[in-house]
Design an enzyme around this catalytic site. Sequence first.
Site, PDB file in Angstrom:
ATOM      1  N   SER A 143      57.672 -37.475  -4.525  1.00  0.00           N
ATOM      2  CA  SER A 143      58.698 -36.569  -3.586  1.00  0.00           C
ATOM      3  C   SER A 143      60.270 -36.911  -3.711  1.00  0.00           C
ATOM      4  O   SER A 143      60.667 -37.075  -4.839  1.00  0.00           O
ATOM      5  CB  SER A 143      58.120 -36.621  -2.231  1.00  0.00           C
ATOM      6  OG  SER A 143      58.471 -35.516  -1.623  1.00  0.00           O
ATOM      7  N   GLU A 237      50.235 -27.271  -4.660  1.00  0.00           N
ATOM      8  CA  GLU A 237      51.534 -27.439  -3.769  1.00  0.00           C
ATOM      9  C   GLU A 237      52.697 -26.644  -4.266  1.00  0.00           C
ATOM     10  O   GLU A 237      53.037 -26.160  -5.243  1.00  0.00           O
ATOM     11  CB  GLU A 237      52.172 -28.940  -4.118  1.00  0.00           C
ATOM     12  CG  GLU A 237      52.403 -29.416  -5.518  1.00  0.00           C
ATOM     13  CD  GLU A 237      53.155 -30.736  -5.548  1.00  0.00           C
ATOM     14  OE1 GLU A 237      53.997 -31.189  -4.648  1.00  0.00           O
ATOM     15  OE2 GLU A 237      52.417 -31.947  -6.260  1.00  0.00           O
ATOM     16  N   HIS A 267      50.423 -32.056  -2.367  1.00  0.00           N
ATOM     17  CA  HIS A 267      51.543 -32.878  -2.420  1.00  0.00           C
ATOM     18  C   HIS A 267      51.174 -34.221  -2.443  1.00  0.00           C
ATOM     19  O   HIS A 267      50.654 -34.891  -1.507  1.00  0.00           O
ATOM     20  CB  HIS A 267      52.660 -32.500  -1.373  1.00  0.00           C
ATOM     21  CG  HIS A 267      53.959 -33.208  -1.691  1.00  0.00           C
ATOM     22  ND1 HIS A 267      54.893 -32.781  -2.684  1.00  0.00           N
ATOM     23  CD2 HIS A 267      54.565 -34.056  -1.002  1.00  0.00           C
ATOM     24  CE1 HIS A 267      55.817 -33.308  -2.512  1.00  0.00           C
ATOM     25  NE2 HIS A 267      55.974 -34.370  -1.470  1.00  0.00           N
TER      26      HIS A 267
END
Length: 310
Positions: A143, A237, A267
């Site tokens: 991320s 996602e 995610h």
Amino acid sequence: MDSKQSLANKIYYETNAEAWRNGRELTPEVSEWSVLTAEPGGVDYIEANLGGKTALWVQPKLAARDRVMLYVHGGGYVGGSIWTHRKMVGHLAKAVGCYALIVSYDYSFQSKFPRQIEQVVAALEWLAEQGIGPEHTIGAGDSAGAGLIVAAAMKLCDAGRPLPAALFSISGWHDLSASGLSYEANREKDAFFQKATVDMLASQVLGGADARNPLASPIFADLKGLPPICLQAGEDETLLDDSRVLADRAKAAGVEVRLEVFPEMLHSFQMMAGRAPEADDAIERFAQWVRPKLGLTGAAAARLESREVA
């Protein structure tokens, strides 16, 4: 088809989305996140001081000590830590057969872009000072952390400095402008990472900086000269296009790219390592890809495989 075990990741994000809607802020320590991951076993964890912040050495038994994965955790610049990601990085390091170092960086309430990138660059340089050559280093993250590791590699490349042997992006946040079409395509599937939420998180760390700045959003950068990069993302996602577009731009710049999109996953589903087969499969795929890039081939790879069997 997603496994029963993998539903834990979906439930986690749905629970946090509901809490967010009810006005409960995310905190730097989201302890519930680590519950998704099983203990890897056979891994030691040792704290270290790096630039005035606590880092965490992840040391699988008998792994190659002179091969190191520098790992940058995710969390939208408001959450996540070396502790929430400790177990997942343990699984990653065991699969590769290397040590890992999980590093800390400032949350958005502590400092703004590009301070976090500078901290990751400093961590890579610190590893070199410890005698770990860039050719024996992997840069990895999930991320926000994946965005940081790519941006840090860009900074080193621009400065003519040696680069890690490879980069690994898990559900990378590579576009702080949130321009991907997957925000709409996967809006009904991804409860937490709605565009409004991502825009808000981006604004907090940018502090007025342009979201299309190449270091903030590497999808807008000239990626020529970067090392090989493996990108993994979940098919469901909303950040999926961050990985897709970065992969396309990197290929166009002559970078070796491996993009893997996992059906029905959300995610950072690799956080379910040791519990969900999809997470374990993704980690093993990455390990097989990166081992040769670290020189873990031939006799070295055979020794690793024999330890896994044992």
